[in-house]
Scaffold this active site. Structure first.
Site, PDB file in Angstrom:
ATOM      1  N   GLY A  46      -7.392   7.029   3.795  1.00 28.59           N
ATOM      2  CA  GLY A  46      -7.075   7.490   5.151  1.00 28.59           C
ATOM      3  C   GLY A  46      -5.583   7.406   5.383  1.00 28.59           C
ATOM      4  O   GLY A  46      -4.776   7.443   4.454  1.00 28.59           O
ATOM      5  N   GLY A  47      -5.222   7.247   6.647  1.00 31.04           N
ATOM      6  CA  GLY A  47      -3.802   7.180   7.014  1.00 31.04           C
ATOM      7  C   GLY A  47      -3.075   6.035   6.339  1.00 31.04           C
ATOM      8  O   GLY A  47      -1.841   6.053   6.217  1.00 31.04           O
TER       9      GLY A  47
ATOM     10  N   GLY B  74      21.158  29.365 -13.633  1.00 38.35           N
ATOM     11  CA  GLY B  74      21.126  28.490 -12.456  1.00 38.35           C
ATOM     12  C   GLY B  74      20.850  27.050 -12.839  1.00 38.35           C
ATOM     13  O   GLY B  74      21.364  26.107 -12.221  1.00 38.35           O
ATOM     14  N   ALA B  75      20.065  26.888 -13.898  1.00 40.22           N
ATOM     15  CA  ALA B  75      19.730  25.526 -14.329  1.00 40.22           C
ATOM     16  C   ALA B  75      20.981  24.799 -14.829  1.00 40.22           C
ATOM     17  O   ALA B  75      21.100  23.578 -14.690  1.00 40.22           O
ATOM     18  CB  ALA B  75      18.658  25.560 -15.398  1.00 40.22           C
TER      19      ALA B  75
HETATM   20  C1  HXC Z   1     -13.590  -3.664   9.007  1.00 39.85           C
HETATM   21  C2  HXC Z   1     -14.224  -3.552   6.838  1.00 39.85           C
HETATM   22  C3  HXC Z   1     -13.560  -2.325   6.680  1.00 39.85           C
HETATM   23  C4  HXC Z   1     -12.882  -1.795   7.806  1.00 39.85           C
HETATM   24  C5  HXC Z   1     -14.450  -2.836   4.809  1.00 39.85           C
HETATM   25  N1  HXC Z   1     -14.772  -3.818   5.647  1.00 39.85           N
HETATM   26  N2  HXC Z   1     -13.713  -1.903   5.414  1.00 39.85           N
HETATM   27  N3  HXC Z   1     -14.239  -4.208   7.986  1.00 39.85           N
HETATM   28  N4  HXC Z   1     -12.923  -2.499   8.938  1.00 39.85           N
HETATM   29  N5  HXC Z   1     -12.193  -0.649   7.709  1.00 39.85           N
HETATM   30  C6  HXC Z   1     -15.545  -5.028   5.350  1.00 39.85           C
HETATM   31  C7  HXC Z   1     -17.018  -4.768   5.131  1.00 39.85           C
HETATM   32  O1  HXC Z   1     -17.685  -4.796   6.355  1.00 39.85           O
HETATM   33  C8  HXC Z   1     -17.387  -5.952   4.257  1.00 39.85           C
HETATM   34  O2  HXC Z   1     -17.506  -7.105   5.041  1.00 39.85           O
HETATM   35  C9  HXC Z   1     -16.152  -6.159   3.427  1.00 39.85           C
HETATM   36  O3  HXC Z   1     -15.082  -5.512   4.108  1.00 39.85           O
HETATM   37  C10 HXC Z   1     -16.249  -5.539   2.052  1.00 39.85           C
HETATM   38  O4  HXC Z   1     -16.684  -4.203   2.199  1.00 39.85           O
HETATM   39  P1  HXC Z   1     -17.835  -3.588   1.289  1.00 39.85           P
HETATM   40  O5  HXC Z   1     -18.188  -2.292   1.890  1.00 39.85           O
HETATM   41  O6  HXC Z   1     -18.899  -4.600   1.062  1.00 39.85           O
HETATM   42  O7  HXC Z   1     -17.049  -3.394  -0.076  1.00 39.85           O
HETATM   43  P2  HXC Z   1     -17.146  -2.219  -1.127  1.00 39.85           P
HETATM   44  O8  HXC Z   1     -18.584  -1.890  -1.415  1.00 39.85           O
HETATM   45  O9  HXC Z   1     -16.290  -2.626  -2.255  1.00 39.85           O
HETATM   46  O10 HXC Z   1     -16.521  -0.944  -0.400  1.00 39.85           O
HETATM   47  C11 HXC Z   1     -15.165  -0.947  -0.032  1.00 39.85           C
HETATM   48  C12 HXC Z   1     -14.830   0.273   0.867  1.00 39.85           C
HETATM   49  C13 HXC Z   1     -15.852   0.310   2.060  1.00 39.85           C
HETATM   50  C14 HXC Z   1     -14.966   1.550   0.036  1.00 39.85           C
HETATM   51  C15 HXC Z   1     -13.413   0.120   1.322  1.00 39.85           C
HETATM   52  O11 HXC Z   1     -15.903  -0.975   2.656  1.00 39.85           O
HETATM   53  C16 HXC Z   1     -15.469   1.312   3.077  1.00 39.85           C
HETATM   54  O12 HXC Z   1     -15.721   2.499   2.903  1.00 39.85           O
HETATM   55  N6  HXC Z   1     -14.885   0.842   4.177  1.00 39.85           N
HETATM   56  C17 HXC Z   1     -14.512   1.703   5.279  1.00 39.85           C
HETATM   57  C18 HXC Z   1     -13.291   2.452   4.922  1.00 39.85           C
HETATM   58  C19 HXC Z   1     -12.785   3.262   6.071  1.00 39.85           C
HETATM   59  O13 HXC Z   1     -13.395   4.278   6.441  1.00 39.85           O
HETATM   60  N7  HXC Z   1     -11.697   2.789   6.692  1.00 39.85           N
HETATM   61  C20 HXC Z   1     -11.075   3.449   7.726  1.00 39.85           C
HETATM   62  C21 HXC Z   1     -10.177   4.470   7.049  1.00 39.85           C
HETATM   63  S1  HXC Z   1      -9.247   5.356   8.205  1.00 39.85           S
HETATM   64  P3  HXC Z   1     -18.355  -8.365   4.621  1.00 39.85           P
HETATM   65  O14 HXC Z   1     -18.364  -9.237   5.820  1.00 39.85           O
HETATM   66  O15 HXC Z   1     -19.698  -7.842   4.233  1.00 39.85           O
HETATM   67  O16 HXC Z   1     -17.659  -8.990   3.474  1.00 39.85           O
HETATM   68  C22 HXC Z   1      -7.901   4.444   8.332  1.00 39.85           C
HETATM   69  C23 HXC Z   1      -7.007   5.009   9.324  1.00 39.85           C
HETATM   70  C24 HXC Z   1      -5.645   4.483   9.168  1.00 39.85           C
HETATM   71  O17 HXC Z   1      -7.694   3.478   7.730  1.00 39.85           O
HETATM   72  C25 HXC Z   1      -4.811   5.314  10.067  1.00 39.85           C
HETATM   73  C26 HXC Z   1      -3.398   4.996   9.970  1.00 39.85           C
HETATM   74  C27 HXC Z   1      -2.608   5.975  10.766  1.00 39.85           C
END
Ligand code: HXC
Length: 518
Positions: A171-172, A406-407
């Site tokens: 993501g971002g 040019g290069a």
């Molecule tokens: C809160 C999160 C989290 C998040 C993971 N966790 N991502 N908690 N916010 N964004 C937590 C899970 O709940 C879990 O907690 C622990 O982290 C581990 O995650 P798992 O899913 O068990 O791990 P894994 O299977 O290895 O998968 C990892 C992952 C997945 C692929 C990153 O967790 C995932 O898809 N997370 C969401 C990603 C996402 O969509 N993020 C937002 C992106 S947009 P527990 O308590 O069970 O250990 C963004 C915008 C930024 O970031 C913008 C900036 C401008």
């Protein structure tokens, strides 16, 4: 000891211990099973032993209190340390705590250490392993990213910024590393993308794995987002230490001389035979580089991307330099969109951090074709031209063989203010190669000829053209080449010019900033 005093000391030790274990043993085990170190293990392996001074280990996430169950440190370890004795600031996201996700407190810790790095003019290293914006914290998490991005830009060109991607970065969140100078990725355990495979499947119906989409191979070879691809985390730490040994701590900061026992005045005997006279015959420019630099050590940047140009760091007589070199072994060393961008970014890094640039030239021109034209070779090629024109650091070029059109101008020519231009006797500086040129300028003389008569005439005209244009002496007569040297003299001559250019000062007209073609 006084009971109260003992209790207070014990509380501190207990809290310290609690902060060490991140998300707990089960999550640490899972991390290890995925061939990943924890945030603290990474810092320990990267920095000089015992040098890490941690900040903010008791920070907790918004709404938590120390008395309730909460994760001390809020999923990121921050502090300062030394690497090769050089001070650095760093942060390391802890995936065992809420997936290393970024909430307000987590972001504040990162911002604080970035501010420290900037104010103290030391490099900042970010170790990324995070699920992105912490979903529970909503817009506050997004605000945290914004604060980091702003600082990345503020630090750009002032302190080196290095990103290590050691897990998810999606993501971002990708835009913080993207704003830094160097991205290191670990094969098979790290990935970066703006939208993941599931979203892509929904929107474009493409099937792609995480690794295919944004793994280390993809970004090091295809997109050019990552400068370094490492096979494992330990190799990654080694490469970062190597990189830091070349670059200064900040702009306007003296870059210490690199120790070497390699004599400056040795002959480059190996490259005497490396560069063939025939402009069409490929050879490996890296052999030339390895022979010129101290101890044959060259840290190549962007090794797997746009291989028709080579960029990287080395030293000559201990003076640390950036090297840009055409690679005749790949696509004849032609300039195209990717190689122009790759080299332009490298030249700008060297210029921002006062590192002299040695350019090795053997270039047939820009790559022709609709793919390049539609892709915008005009604007992308101009980036390299702009970068060289803008550079005020010492610039030295060595033309080993051909340099056409040019290069020729773009690749650190005299006309765009390269300080010292050297050429080998095999150098050919011309508008174009002999074949193309005679078809244009001697068209009438070839008209109507066929068979052997045509071939003989063509050979005669090529010989005539080569005698007249395919050599370095026309350019030398005009002062566009400062000297024609033998290949074996390269190392000593480049060193002597580097010494001579040590106190170079070049003023530019006052302006807010230029408008490089982006
Ligand atoms: C809160 C999160 C989290 C998040 C993971 N966790 N991502 N908690 N916010 N964004 C937590 C899970 O709940 C879990 O907690 C622990 O982290 C581990 O995650 P798992 O899913 O068990 O791990 P894994 O299977 O290895 O998968 C990892 C992952 C997945 C692929 C990153 O967790 C995932 O898809 N997370 C969401 C990603 C996402 O969509 N993020 C937002 C992106 S947009 P527990 O308590 O069970 O250990 C963004 C915008 C930024 O970031 C913008 C900036 C401008």
């Amino acid at each position: 000891m006084d009971q109260v005093l003992t209790e207070k000391r014990e509380l501190l030790l207990k809290l310290r211990k609690a902060s060490e274990i991140g998300g707990g043993d089960a999550r640490i085990k899972k991390q290890h099973e995925q061939n990943k170190y924890t945030a603290r293990e990474r810092i320990d392996r990267l920095v000089d032993p015992g040098s890490f001074l941690e900040f903010d280990r008791f920070v907790i996430s918004k709404g938590s209190t120390l008395s309730k169950e909460s994760f001390l440190g809020d999923g990121v370890v921050t502090g300062i340390a030394t690497i090769n004795g050089q001070k650095v600031a760093l942060y390391s996201q802890d995936f065992t705590v809420m997936g290393g996700s970024l909430g307000a407190a987590h972001a504040k810790k990162i911002c604080k250490i970035m501010d420290f790095a900037l104010e103290n003019r030391i490099p900042i290293i970010g170790i990324n392993d995070s699920g992105g914006a912490r979903i529970q914290e909503g817009v506050e998490a997004l605000a945290g990213y914004g604060e980091i991005f702003y600082r990345n830009v503020k630090c750009s060109g002032v302190i080196p910024q290095i990103s290590l991607i050691m897990g998810p970065c999606a993501g971002g969140a990708v835009y913080s590393p993207a704003l830094t100078d160097f991205i290191f990725m670990v094969d098979k355990t790290s990935y970066m993308f703006v939208t993941g495979p599931d979203v892509i499947k929904t929107v474009t119906h493409e099937d792609v794995t995480k690794d295919q989409l944004g793994g280390a191979g993809t970004h090091a070879e295809k997109s050019g987002v990552a400068q370094f691809k490492c096979t494992n985390e330990d190799e990654c730490f080694e490469r970062v230490r190597e990189l830091l040994a070349y670059i200064p701590s900040a702009n306007y900061t003296k870059n210490p001389v690199k120790y070497t026992s390699d004599p400056v005045y040795r002959d480059n005997n190996k490259i005497k035979e490396t560069v063939p006279a025939n402009p069409k015959k490929p050879y490996d420019m890296k052999e030339v580089i390895f022979d010129i630099v101290d101890d044959g050590e060259f840290l190549e940047v962007h090794k797997d991307y746009a291989k028709n140009i080579i960029v990287g760091f080395a030293s000559i007589g201990g003076i640390k330099i950036g090297i840009v070199a055409n690679q005749p072994a790949v696509l004849a060393g032609v300039l195209d969109i990717d190689s122009s961008e790759k080299a332009a970014r490298f030249v700008r890094f060297c210029d921002a951090f006062d590192m002299p640039i040695l350019t090795l030239v053997d270039v047939p021109g820009f790559l022709p074709g609709t793919v390049q034209e539609y892709g915008g070779i005009i604007k992308h090629g101009s980036k390299l031209l702009y970068a060289y024109c803008e550079a005020t650091v010492p610039l030295i070029s060595v033309t080993t063989r051909k340099s056409y059109g040019g290069a020729y101008l773009v690749m650190a020519s005299k006309h765009i203010r390269t300080d010292v231009n050297l050429a080998y006797p095999t150098a050919e500086i011309a508008v174009m190669g002999a074949e193309g040129a005679i078809n244009i300028i001697y068209r009438h003389e070839l008209e109507g000829l066929t068979g052997k008569a045509f071939e003989d005439k063509k050979a005669e005209l090529i010989a005539k053209y080569e005698h007249e244009f395919a050599n370095p002496y026309r350019a030398a007569e005009l002062g566009f080449m400062d000297a024609v040297i033998l290949p074996e003299e390269t190392r000593r001559r480049v060193y002597e010019y580097l010494v001579a250019l040590k106190s170079k000062k070049q003023e530019k007209p006052k302006r807010k900033h230029g408008n490089i073609q982006l």
